[in-house]
Design a protein around this motif. Structure first.
Motif, short mmCIF file in Angstrom:
data_model
loop_
_atom_site.label_atom_id
_atom_site.label_comp_id
_atom_site.label_asym_id
_atom_site.label_seq_id
_atom_site.Cartn_x
_atom_site.Cartn_y
_atom_site.Cartn_z
N ALA A 182 32.61 43.45 38.30
CA ALA A 182 32.84 44.31 39.47
C ALA A 182 33.13 43.47 40.70
O ALA A 182 34.06 43.77 41.48
N GLU A 183 32.37 42.41 40.92
CA GLU A 183 32.55 41.54 42.08
C GLU A 183 33.89 40.82 42.03
O GLU A 183 34.62 40.74 43.02
N TYR A 212 35.34 29.86 35.15
CA TYR A 212 34.57 30.86 34.39
C TYR A 212 33.59 31.62 35.26
O TYR A 212 32.93 31.06 36.14
N ARG A 213 33.52 32.94 35.02
CA ARG A 213 32.46 33.77 35.55
C ARG A 213 31.96 34.66 34.42
O ARG A 213 32.76 35.15 33.61
N PRO A 214 30.66 34.90 34.33
CA PRO A 214 30.14 35.76 33.25
C PRO A 214 30.65 37.18 33.38
O PRO A 214 30.93 37.67 34.49
N ALA A 255 36.99 43.28 42.39
CA ALA A 255 37.12 43.84 43.75
C ALA A 255 37.86 42.89 44.68
O ALA A 255 38.34 43.31 45.74
N GLN A 256 37.95 41.61 44.31
CA GLN A 256 38.59 40.61 45.17
C GLN A 256 39.93 40.12 44.64
O GLN A 256 40.61 39.36 45.32
N CYS A 257 40.33 40.55 43.44
CA CYS A 257 41.55 39.99 42.86
C CYS A 257 42.78 40.79 43.29
O CYS A 257 42.69 41.96 43.66
N ASP A 258 43.93 40.12 43.23
CA ASP A 258 45.21 40.77 43.51
C ASP A 258 45.89 41.23 42.22
O ASP A 258 46.69 42.16 42.24
N ALA A 259 45.58 40.55 41.12
CA ALA A 259 46.21 40.87 39.84
C ALA A 259 45.20 40.68 38.73
O ALA A 259 44.47 39.68 38.69
#
Length: 282
Positions: free
Chosen positions: A190-191, A183-185, A194-198
């Motif tokens: 945006a963070e 989980y991330r809030p 910016a780092q994901c592939d999908a």
């Protein structure tokens, strides 16, 4: 003729609206009327007088003002006055902030997209396949996946595959204890993106007007899938924003579906029974 307000001309919903209206013709969109509307607990359905039904998720959590008192009237569609209204009139609620009004408008938009599909066939220059958009996105081992919303079937599959993923969710209480490490809030979107592939997000981000912003954070080369009954089965407006798969629905049994919604039915009750899941891929 009713036309979309110009201030929203660059938004995804406005572009979907414009695309459907241009393809069907403004006179046809004005001529078609609402024959039945069901605001179910989980999904809302709108049937046009050509018999075709469109769906959208009902955003109950986003409408705390919708209680039984006069102050909630602005948030709610007007019961008893929906049948006979033109599709063009309902589509104006795409540009309102009230969630239930926008929900009905998106369901109407999806009924018009299905009308176009039945007249002309699927959108050009796309591959159409049955089934779930998760498979159509073809996530490779090791790719970093971002899920917008705690969607249990996808979380389960990603965990079983040992896939690195993050869940962006407004309410962490919707996750089980074993899911919380992922989980991330939502304010960190945006963070994460910016780092994901999908990216996989449900079409409910159309209802809360967050989809444009989410897609804007994708890095070059990242792929996105928009899934669920709220997703409009058109390709070009999504493709221009980095989406590679749209996983929506086509209603096979209109009356059966609307009856299920009126009785509080969810996707478990209608998927692959009275509703077919369809993916557009490119």
């Amino acid at each position: 003729m009713l036309t979309p307000p110009p201030l929203h001309a660059d938004a995804l919903l406005a572009e979907l609206h414009a695309s459907v209206s241009a393809a069907l013709g403004a006179q046809e969109v004005e001529r078609l009327q609402v024959a039945r509307a069901v605001l179910g607990l989980f999904f809302t359905g709108v049937q046009l007088d050509n018999g075709i039904v469109g769906l959208c998720a009902t955003p109950l959590k986003s409408i705390p003002q919708a209680v039984c008192c006069p102050s909630s009237a602005q948030a709610m569609p007007v019961p008893g006055k929906l049948i006979g209204r033109s599709a063009a009139e309902l589509l104006q609620d795409l540009y309102r902030s009230q969630a239930l009004r926008r929900t009905l408008a998106i369901a109407t938009l999806n009924a018009l997209a299905e009308t176009l599909w039945q007249r002309d066939g699927p959108p050009p220059d796309v591959r159409v396949q049955a089934g779930d958009a998760f498979d159509a996105l073809a996530i490779a081992p090791g790719e970093r996946v971002a899920l917008v919303g705690a969607f249990p079937p996808y979380m389960r599959r990603l965990r079983q595959a040992g896939q690195p993923f993050t869940v962006l969710e407004l309410d962490p209480a919707t996750l089980k204890a074993e899911e919380l490490p992922y989980y991330r809030p939502a304010h960190q979107a945006a963070e994460v993106l910016a780092q994901c592939d999908a990216l996989i997000t449900t079409g409910t981000t159309l209802v809360n007007d967050s989809l444009d912003g989410l897609l804007a954070h994708l890095r070059p080369g990242a792929r996105a899938a928009v899934v669920g009954p709220s997703a409009t089965l058109l390709a070009a407006p999504f493709a221009r924003r980095g989406v590679r798969v749209v996983g929506g629905t086509r209603v096979l049994q209109p009356q059966g579906l609307l009856d299920l919604l009126a009785e509080g039915g969810s996707g478990y009750h209608f998927f692959d029974k009275v509703v077919q899941r369809v993916c557009l891929c490119w």
